[in-house]
Motif scaffolding. Structure first.
Motif, mmCIF file in Angstrom:
data_model
loop_
_atom_site.group_PDB
_atom_site.id
_atom_site.type_symbol
_atom_site.label_atom_id
_atom_site.label_comp_id
_atom_site.label_asym_id
_atom_site.label_seq_id
_atom_site.Cartn_x
_atom_site.Cartn_y
_atom_site.Cartn_z
ATOM 1 N N PHE A 114 50.284 39.285 41.628
ATOM 2 C CA PHE A 114 51.039 40.424 41.111
ATOM 3 C C PHE A 114 51.633 40.133 39.733
ATOM 4 O O PHE A 114 51.783 41.019 38.907
ATOM 5 N N PRO A 117 49.262 39.689 34.511
ATOM 6 C CA PRO A 117 48.962 41.026 33.995
ATOM 7 C C PRO A 117 47.464 41.312 33.920
ATOM 8 O O PRO A 117 47.060 42.464 33.880
ATOM 9 N N SER A 118 46.644 40.261 33.908
ATOM 10 C CA SER A 118 45.204 40.535 33.792
ATOM 11 C C SER A 118 44.625 41.000 35.125
ATOM 12 O O SER A 118 43.512 41.516 35.177
ATOM 13 N N ILE A 119 45.367 40.819 36.212
ATOM 14 C CA ILE A 119 44.865 41.241 37.522
ATOM 15 C C ILE A 119 45.399 42.632 37.854
ATOM 16 O O ILE A 119 46.597 42.876 37.778
ATOM 17 N N SER A 120 44.487 43.519 38.227
ATOM 18 C CA SER A 120 44.894 44.891 38.535
ATOM 19 C C SER A 120 45.656 44.932 39.857
ATOM 20 O O SER A 120 45.342 44.188 40.782
ATOM 21 N N SER A 121 46.632 45.819 39.931
ATOM 22 C CA SER A 121 47.365 45.933 41.194
ATOM 23 C C SER A 121 46.528 46.677 42.230
ATOM 24 O O SER A 121 46.920 46.824 43.374
ATOM 25 N N GLN A 122 45.346 47.131 41.835
ATOM 26 C CA GLN A 122 44.473 47.849 42.762
ATOM 27 C C GLN A 122 43.459 46.938 43.451
ATOM 28 O O GLN A 122 42.509 47.409 44.077
ATOM 29 N N PHE A 169 49.063 46.417 45.547
ATOM 30 C CA PHE A 169 50.206 47.293 45.349
ATOM 31 C C PHE A 169 50.767 47.788 46.694
ATOM 32 O O PHE A 169 51.970 47.675 46.954
ATOM 33 N N ALA A 172 52.363 44.826 48.647
ATOM 34 C CA ALA A 172 53.650 44.400 48.085
ATOM 35 C C ALA A 172 54.732 45.431 48.369
ATOM 36 O O ALA A 172 55.866 45.097 48.682
ATOM 37 N N ARG A 173 54.364 46.716 48.284
ATOM 38 C CA ARG A 173 55.356 47.768 48.508
ATOM 39 C C ARG A 173 55.897 47.713 49.937
ATOM 40 O O ARG A 173 57.105 47.762 50.158
#
Lengths: 368, 358
Positions: A114, A117-122, A169, A172-173
């Motif tokens: 998470f 930044p290069s890794i998408s949260s999707q 995402f 984590a949520r």
């Protein structure tokens, strides 16, 4: 004017030169598509990554790298020494966690994912029954290259609601939110032939606790949220006493959660689920064109699903997990102070939760 | 006769100055300081801003459209005003410059982790300089073009309908909060930019209805902040928001098209438009102020030196957190300016009027 233009042109020429420091040449990059995390019996962590090959000079469809290290970033450095390509994670699509690691908690590993930044949260998250590395390393002859195979499988199954679609995402949520625990789909390798989804992993915070069997996955979906599309095979023999099988498909499900308050706090939580769908396969004695018999069948199906739902909630209560997010409804109903005082995991065991299903057969095909 | 600012362009200009790099993190600040349903705080803060705008309106009314510099110079000797002008223009120049640097650093974190950020920073400064040399009227027109090229992104909020859950909003207001007074100031920083309208007075006429335009600009900003806060809290939830640095970027990352993923970097590029207007207007304000000290020097030379000095100072903070800290302190000075300046001006105007009457 001419001087101005020349200056500007010169500037435009000079500026891109600075960008050369961070240049990315497509052929030189190893786009990590899938990565797996396992905990070895000696407590060390094993990582593997799958990289699709774009270079026409190699015959292999993908490159697989394996490393044992303390953290994923360290493993990447070790893997980087094994390949001529520059490893990048911008196109990462799937992360697989071996069940042994999931039992020990995922938070540290998810935090890295998470944070980067290069890794998408999707990025999609799944738990592998057995070793995630082994599942990823193998090639499955009748299927596309393994990374893509897993991705397509997860996407398609999530559409049919047999597994939830869980991204970094989402996970984590649910991990951070109060009154709800995360879930993840489980996948399993069968010999060297194929991979299947194999139910839903239930987490307590970030630790894998128990699972929901694949045949009950749709009942979980009914209780979790509203959806369209999906099918469920129902064996009513237990309820009816006679042999009766229904395939209930093209489902549309809506759901309401009601929290009843009493003097002592929350008295009861009721799930009202309304399901409509088509019956395209039916083995049994009822005549589907008869309205009364159809209604009776609807009731039997409702009963069957309600029973399954109750069993699922009992399982969650037993393990003190709340993957359906019952807690969020209770929190919103009881008042902030009371919620803060409450130990929700323990409280959940005491509160009766009821599942009321209302099933409607919308149509039964083009045959009487 | 010189062209005057139109009401529409001014409203948009104010909205664009208010939209800086803060949009990326405002919902995190809301969740951190105000907890559950922290997005609601944008409304009372916006009312405070409106009150402040009303104060400024009285400067305009009493001063009958005089420039604030003229009002000041009528009553205060030059040797006091010169250092004040220089100080305030330094603050403005630095705000503009650091906003751009923060934008660049975020961009760098996502796309070019090892390139020297100052290269991008200089490129943006060159763009800013070119825009500045065209004058305020053209800047306001450019900002309208930039507005249309960015405002469509608000429609992206519709994308989250499926993921939005009313339960996540919770029925509680400002529970789980922390140091709300500090939070109030932090949220106020997100609205800054409107105070530059004090400098716009000489560029308008009666037809502009300057303060109505400023009010409308602030209204667009408020609606946009409130809506995006509502959606963000419903999609992410206040607990996770607290740990996210740039929630807006994570939300944008949620959008996935069938033929392209990781589209957030593309969206991020659009925010350059809003950032550039913020920085250009702050540089412009700094230029207005230094011009009172050195009236004989050509205005473009002013801009050049302001940008150069700000650029040199912006070399000092290299860490994102330091820049945010600097911006916060400069923002606090700016809040002070927004409230104290109109107060001083109103007092001066009343005094000047009395003197005239006598």
């Amino acid at each position: 004017m001419l001087k101005k233009c020349t200056c500007l042109l010169l500037l435009l020429c000079i500026l891109p030169i600075f960008g050369c420091g961070d240049q990315r040449i497509l052929e030189d990059l190893g786009f990590i598509q899938t990565t797996s995390y396992d905990m070895l019996p000696n407590g060390e962590l094993s990582f593997s990554v799958s990289i699709p090959q774009a270079d026409p000079e190699t015959s292999a469809k993908r490159e697989v790298l394996i490393a044992t290290a303390k953290s994923s970033k360290e493993a990447r450095m070790i893997m980087s020494r094994q390949t001529g390509m520059l490893l990048v994670s911008g196109q990462l699509r799937n992360v697989l966690f071996g069940i042994s690691l999931a039992e020990n908690g995922l938070h540290g590993h998810l935090d890295t994912l998470f944070r980067d930044p290069s890794i998408s949260s999707q990025v999609k998250i799944s738990v592998v029954e057995g070793s995630a590395g082994e599942l990823l390393i193998d090639d499955y002859k009748q299927h596309p290259r393994t990374g893509r195979y897993i991705d397509m499988l997860l996407e398609k199954e999530a559409l049919g609601q047999t597994i939830p679609k869980v991204t970094l995402f989402n996970f984590a949520r649910d991990f951070f939110d109060q009154g709800v625990d995360p879930v993840a789909p489980i996948i399993k390798k069968h010999g060297n032939n194929y991979i299947t989804t194999n139910g839903i992993a239930l987490f307590r915070d970030d630790r894998y606790v128990t699972k929901i069997e694949p045949q009950d996955a749709l009942v979980f979906a009914f209780l979790k949220s509203k959806f369209r599309e999906g099918q469920i095979s129902i064996d009513l023999t237990e309820i009816n006493g006679k042999k009766e099988n229904v395939m209930f498909s093209s489902l549309i499900s809506t759901r309401k959660v009601k929290v009843t308050r009493g003097v002592q706090g929350v008295e009861k939580v009721t799930y009202h689920v309304k399901v409509t769908g088509s019956v395209l396969e039916y083995i049994g004695d009822a005549r589907l064109n008869n309205a009364r018999e159809r209604r009776e069948l609807e009731q039997r199906i409702s009963q069957y699903i309600s029973k399954k739902g109750d069993a699922m909630i009992a399982l969650m209560k037993k393990h003190q997990v709340d993957n359906l997010g019952i807690g969020t409804y209770v929190r919103n109903r009881v008042g902030y102070e009371q919620w803060k005082k409450m130990n929700w995991r323990q409280e959940l065991q005491k509160i009766p939760v009821e599942c009321l299903f209302d099933v409607h057969i919308k149509d039964y095909g083009k045959f009487r | 006769m010189k062209e005057k600012l139109s009401q529409f362009h001014t409203a948009i200009l104010i909205y664009m100055i208010q939209t800086g790099v803060y949009v990326f993190s405002i919902t995190q600040v809301e969740a951190k300081y105000f907890g559950t349903n922290g997005w609601l705080i944008t409304i009372p803060v916006s009312l405070l801003v409106c009150l402040n705008i009303y104060m400024m309106y009285w400067v305009y009314r009493l001063g009958k459209g005089q420039s604030i510099f003229v009002i000041l110079e009528k009553s205060i000797p030059k040797f006091i005003l010169t250092p004040f002008y220089l100080a305030i223009s330094t603050v403005w120049a630095l705000i503009g410059c650091l906003v751009a640097k923060e934008y660049v650093l975020i961009f760098q974190m996502f796309a070019f982790p090892t390139t020297n950020p100052m290269v991008f920073k200089i490129a943006i400064d060159v763009l800013a300089f070119i825009l500045l040399t065209k004058g305020l009227y053209n800047i306001s027109k450019a900002s309208t073009v930039f507005f249309w090229s960015t405002i469509w992104m608000s429609l992206l909020l519709l994308y989250y309908v499926g993921e939005f859950r009313i339960e996540r909003l919770t029925p509680y207001i400002f529970k789980d909060s922390y140091s709300m007074t500090e939070g109030l100031f932090q949220i106020y920083l997100a609205y800054l930019g409107y105070e530059l309208c004090l400098l716009l007075i000489p560029y308008t006429d009666k037809k502009t209805k300057l303060f109505r335009a400023v009010f409308y600009g602030n209204l667009i900003r408020t609606v946009s902040y409130t809506l995006s806060g509502f959606v963000t809290f419903g999609v992410i939830g206040s607990d996770m928001l607290k740990v996210m640095l740039f929630p807006l970027l994570d939300l944008l990352a949620y959008i996935k098209l069938p033929f392209i993923e990781r589209i957030e970097n593309l969206f991020y590029g659009f925010f350059l438009f809003t950032t550039i207007i913020t920085l250009v207007l702050y540089f412009w304000a700094a230029g207005e102020s230094t011009q009172r000290v050195f009236p004989k020097i050509k205005i473009n030379v002013h801009y050049f030196f302001i940008i150069l000095v700000a650029l040199l100072i912006s070399y000092i903070p290299t860490v994102l957190n330091t820049i945010r800290e600097w911006l916060m302190y400069l923002g606090y000075i700016q809040i002070g300016f927004a409230y104290i300046m109109p107060l001083i001006l109103i007092l001066l105007l009343l005094w000047q009027r009395r003197k005239k009457a006598v």
